[in-house]
Write an enzyme that holds these catalytic residues in place. Structure first.
Site, PDB file in Angstrom:
ATOM      1  N   SER A 286       0.943  -1.338   0.014  1.00 39.67           N
ATOM      2  CA  SER A 286      -0.191  -0.314   0.120  1.00 39.67           C
ATOM      3  C   SER A 286       0.980   1.269   0.106  1.00 39.67           C
ATOM      4  O   SER A 286       0.375   2.288  -0.599  1.00 39.67           O
ATOM      5  CB  SER A 286      -0.802  -0.073   1.207  1.00 39.67           C
ATOM      6  OG  SER A 286      -0.468  -0.670   2.364  1.00 39.67           O
ATOM      7  N   HIS A 299      -4.350  -0.944   4.072  1.00 41.33           N
ATOM      8  CA  HIS A 299      -5.124  -2.189   4.256  1.00 41.33           C
ATOM      9  C   HIS A 299      -6.267  -1.816   5.078  1.00 41.33           C
ATOM     10  O   HIS A 299      -6.349  -0.910   5.854  1.00 41.33           O
ATOM     11  CB  HIS A 299      -4.189  -3.143   4.745  1.00 41.33           C
ATOM     12  CG  HIS A 299      -2.949  -3.359   3.885  1.00 41.33           C
ATOM     13  ND1 HIS A 299      -3.201  -4.084   2.606  1.00 41.33           N
ATOM     14  CD2 HIS A 299      -1.850  -3.359   4.012  1.00 41.33           C
ATOM     15  CE1 HIS A 299      -1.915  -4.281   2.260  1.00 41.33           C
ATOM     16  NE2 HIS A 299      -1.104  -3.804   3.069  1.00 41.33           N
ATOM     17  N   GLY A 327       0.717   5.322   5.729  1.00 48.10           N
ATOM     18  CA  GLY A 327      -0.275   4.969   4.502  1.00 48.10           C
ATOM     19  C   GLY A 327      -0.354   3.532   4.518  1.00 48.10           C
ATOM     20  O   GLY A 327      -1.218   3.275   3.578  1.00 48.10           O
ATOM     21  N   LYS A 328       0.277   2.768   5.204  1.00 52.79           N
ATOM     22  CA  LYS A 328       0.193   1.332   4.787  1.00 52.79           C
ATOM     23  C   LYS A 328      -1.008   0.880   5.220  1.00 52.79           C
ATOM     24  O   LYS A 328      -1.701  -0.251   4.831  1.00 52.79           O
ATOM     25  CB  LYS A 328       1.381   0.557   5.675  1.00 52.79           C
ATOM     26  CG  LYS A 328       2.720   0.944   5.160  1.00 52.79           C
ATOM     27  CD  LYS A 328       3.805   0.356   6.015  1.00 52.79           C
ATOM     28  CE  LYS A 328       5.345   0.929   5.452  1.00 52.79           C
ATOM     29  NZ  LYS A 328       6.509   0.537   6.553  1.00 52.79           N
ATOM     30  N   ASP A 329      -1.633   1.183   6.515  1.00 56.76           N
ATOM     31  CA  ASP A 329      -2.786   0.934   6.968  1.00 56.76           C
ATOM     32  C   ASP A 329      -3.723   1.995   7.122  1.00 56.76           C
ATOM     33  O   ASP A 329      -3.408   2.957   7.639  1.00 56.76           O
ATOM     34  CB  ASP A 329      -2.612   0.108   8.238  1.00 56.76           C
ATOM     35  CG  ASP A 329      -1.636  -1.039   8.215  1.00 56.76           C
ATOM     36  OD1 ASP A 329      -1.657  -2.009   7.468  1.00 56.76           O
ATOM     37  OD2 ASP A 329      -0.528  -0.952   8.917  1.00 56.76           O
TER      38      ASP A 329
END
Lengths: 369, 369, 369, 369
Positions: A286, A299, A327-329
């Site tokens: 992501s 995610h 910004g990964k999750d």
């Protein structure tokens, strides 16, 4: 004036807006309900009761809740499983195969170790119960390899290595003497090898074979860092000695492939069993979208089973909350971390979800794919 | 009859031959000496005193002893440093550079994260003191990335990514439109990039630049699993859009390269800061020799700083003793594990060794190379 | 809508008032400064540099900062040291004695183990360097007791036990055949015993003797749970056999005594080396004031060195932040937790504070007391 | 020549007599059997399958095996349960009550916290599901106490404190103004208090009430270090203000009582949930016999559930193997350590044992007592 960590906190208790307001209403509403094991007879029953106890049992229960939500979300999130460690020699192979067969995961990212030891067993060899309280020099002399409390048979490993070398030779031959492939493609080839040469009665429980069968891609980003990588090194050395071009495993091709999967997914869920490369590799899918300018593509769901901790600053132990900053999750996603050995937590979670979904719903999921 | 772990122990206490005999003589001979901090003024003094205290302080002292032995061994063992985690954003960059400059390590295996954040700082950007007690959604909005208690500036990261993409384009151009290279070769190119474009006054403390300068190879086996890998993915996608061949990072080529270094080394020492791929990748160099039929080519010396544990069965937390069974480490070698956060242990160990060797001897080592 | 833990978080990022506002201003202001060990020659220099690195090294630096602040606060906070584990057999005795002699702590709460092993050494016996990799059945036969990597001499322990029994007999005799005392009073008696019968040249480094000498109270709330408690059990059994009244250690008397110290302190600072009873016992002193209706009497400063974690829900691993909810610690106080083995962290912290305060200021502190 | 830890190991691999010989025969005999969760429907089924997997799942299975052996041993070992932490607010109360009711434990040693929170619930108050991600200053203002992810209601706690104070007053009055008692006796009084004043429908699940009902002694050696101790301090202060003699909790009397139980037991088994005082207190019962000259009176069976580790040198994390050196545990006994959060492990173990013993046998055990 005070400092918690680095920051100055001023004298009044901080106002925290809507978050705290909604919290206050709830503060003392949800009771802890002492678990009554004499009244519960199923694994999903225990896991449901854990929703109302504390500490890691409650987090374990939340893994089941979140996994169920992922599977029931009508947006059909793509579910990535990051599988570190040595789960296969530890006897977790069939649990992974169940996840694959029942369409409970869509993509697997794992270590070479898990893939290699799955291969070993697919050819009819075994791992053995051992102990950490042994003389390892004696094991070395007997050509027994130890993984904590588990033993492997070095001579059998050599037989498997040979098969990998021959597979690489064969792939080259089939590709006019030159082949560049992603780890995902090579793992798919290993699935085909198991189909052709694996031992009947054993191969059916291989997770590589099941992934091959059900077209679930398996990525091993650090393939070189494993016995599979070592066998490919043997192939490499043989090749250059003979003036042939060795098979090339192109890491970045894997990145492109998994990126395409991520990009085309409306939603995503992640499951991390341990940390290491598998966890980070899934997290960065992501983030990669972010670097291309996308926003809010983190995610949507996630749970992790880990024995690492955030305070050492490594990625393996980091929280989903930290992933939000990158910004990964998604800030508004649903995530939980359960601190537990995965050999205990994973079978319990998967069994509880199966019981809860009555097997059928999980089977039905995404059949059209 | 009893069972410790899996094994049956018979009724008499086990006879353990020479090992216990030599132990018995020694049982109560070496006294614990309470450390007197009022009498000690140097870091090496504290570390020496820790030789006679207990628990992890004693293990920390043994790291210093074993590192010193590696450096003073007339057989000049090749010293491999496995560097996991995010040591560079944590402020450990110059400690690594000191190890390189003073010829205290010969080969580095690390994560893409360490290499990437070193690049970031080499171009004049920074990391910042933060806190885990923050609102990560707020950080996300402000484009600040969190690594536990440390912040990075996402906008600056994009600038660095761009440089990596351009380097890959350039390498392809210089290689007639097609290039396959090991991660080691690409990292060397990054060292050259820092030399050309890094900020004066900053680049001198870059560990990548120092490795480039002193010809210390840097392997990043899982390069794809990092922001460097993501930038190369951008290069990959750009390339295929334009019908160009993307740069290929060939993992197995790395294996061959590091194997040649290992094979030609009379002796080897290993240093593991954290686990993950860097640790396993160095461990498997001697195992690779085993699979080619060599015997007793395990590493001769080793110390590791870790916060992981063996009982979860993962490679990151495993003991050197376990490595003996595989032939990765020599039964008769000298090894120690110190359970400690590396940001505390590593600077102390390196400083103590420097003080002890008076800088000069360490400088002298292997000058002829 | 999202759930982190149990709580519903609504769709907008939470407003967090002044806290976040003050944070935002600061987000990217304080740079990580890579530590340059070639430029630093003192322990306090290393610890100062750790203020600008990350992870546990920064937390270790903050322990030094907070300890210094406690000592320099003109309100002269009472400083409570909670000392769990087996720090004395591990060689940490003189560090504790330094803290006492230099008036850097005012009250000690510890385990019977620390007190007992201090006694052992005061009478001229020793602890020894051992190893966890031994045959413990063999040790048992040789009457050697193991504490992880440290050995004790069981026969010498018996001699010390005898002295404790005789002391208890003597106290009874001096009190007309009946005595009820707090653990604090009994520990003071043990200090006197060391003064009278301890070995010259050894007793001066005993922390019990130093506490006796400098009138620093030592509480051992769980005195029964130690070899001192076992010796008192022997005294108890002897007594009832002879129809005499055994010495009574009245736990609640200790509570009253430490409560009086807390209540009369304008401010308080706490130092926790490990968890267990010593940590909780000090934490509950401010909670006790709460139950009497006082408000905002939590501790003002604190640092803890621990290898435990909050997520198991135990008091040993809990954060100071959790303590705020109970009123044990002040919301606006200054607190830090450093995750590290105390045998490494404690000597470094104490040495750095001594260097920073030039010894003299620390000596001067509270001389009028 | 090599050094593992402190000891010199000579050049040949050590001979280890019968132990290794019996091991060698067994090396590769017991296969790892991948767990097939689709074939298992019971908790005891999962736990049996864990006997043939690895890492902590196998250790968890061994806890079940060893617990079953203790219960089926015709010599009827006395079973001591050491219960640290805050298991009761975490929802584990009924599991403990089941152990008591079904005669699966004979003696409990615990913390004041477990006893206090059991009291709280017995009077009809509750604990609540919370989160560690809260503003603790806000909780403090609302008089909510946090235990990691669990909340308590401070105002209700005050009501319970008052009952403890009144009980102490009453005991004094019933003893002609003077009472000295062990913690065990006081806990028994608390059981009686619950019987008289506890809320119907709640008290039946109280472990204190069940212990009172079934005459299972409960020791709280560090009673002063808890809210019960704080309430007794209030009683103490009230008493001295009024010129009355406060109730005395005599620690050493507890030692004598538990020693008598140990001494008269043919065999003993131990269960440690966490470490701290409860673990050490039970361990030292056999050591106490040693100091009286007995030999080989160590515990015969044991299992512990812990998240601590041996390498910090504390008693909480130490192994049973270390206990062998002290005579606390028998060299030829059966012991296992499972590293897991107890809120997960304990209900699973107890349920599996109940299923396996069909409830009836466990009920039958020691009915004549």
């Amino acid at each position: 004036m005070s400092t918690w960590g680095e920051y100055v906190v001023e004298a009044d208790p901080p106002l925290e807006g809507r978050e705290v307001t909604s919290m206050s209403r709830e503060f003392l509403k949800k009771r802890i309900v002492p678990i009554d094991i004499e009244e519960i007879d199923t694994i999903s029953g225990i896991l449901s009761a854990f929703n109302n106890t504390s500490f890691q049992s409650r987090n374990l229960a939340r893994c089941v809740e979140i996994f169920t939500k992922m599977l029931e979300d009508p947006d059909e999130p793509t579910i990535f499983l990051g599988l570190a460690g040595a789960m296969v020699p530890a006897g977790m192979k069939k649990v992974i195969s169940t996840l694959v067969e029942r369409k409970m995961v869509d993509v697997i990212v794992t270590t070479g170790a898990n893939a290699y030891h799955d291969l070993v067993e697919s050819f009819g060899h075994y791992h053995y119960k051992g102990s950490p309280e042994v003389n390892d020099a004696e094991l070395y002399q007997r050509r027994i390899d130890r993984i904590y409390d588990t033993f492997g048979d070095e001579e059998k490993f050599r037989l498997v290595d040979e098969k990998i070398v021959m597979l690489a030779d064969r792939i080259r031959a089939e590709n006019s003497g030159e082949a560049v492939m992603s780890s995902r493609e090579f793992l798919d080839q290993l699935g085909g090898l198991i189909e052709r040469e694996g031992r009947e009665g054993e191969k059916e429980s291989s997770f590589l074979w099941n992934c091959w069968q059900h077209k679930v891609p398996v990525f091993v980003p650090a393939l070189c860092d494993s016995s599979i990588g070592l066998a490919l090194t043997r192939h490499y050395i043989n090749s250059i000695k003979k003036g042939l071009k060795p098979l090339v495993i192109d890491q970045i091709r894997d990145n492109h492939e998994i990126f395409e999967i991520k990009k085309s997914s409306k939603k995503t869920g992640v499951i991390f069993i341990g940390g290491g490369v598998p966890k980070n590799y899934i997290q960065q899918t992501s983030y990669l979208e972010e670097t291309f300018g996308a926003r809010n593509r983190g995610h949507d769901y996630g749970f992790q089973i880990t024995t690492d901790r955030p305070e050492w600053g490594g990625l393996s132990g980091c929280t989903f909350k930290e992933g939000v900053s990158w910004g990964k999750d998604k800030h508004l996603g649903e995530f939980v971390t359960c601190y537990c050995d995965a050999t205990i937590a994973l079978p319990l979670i998967v069994k509880a979800v199966l019981e809860r979904l009555g097997n059928a719903p999980a089977m039905k999921r995404r059949t059209e794919r």
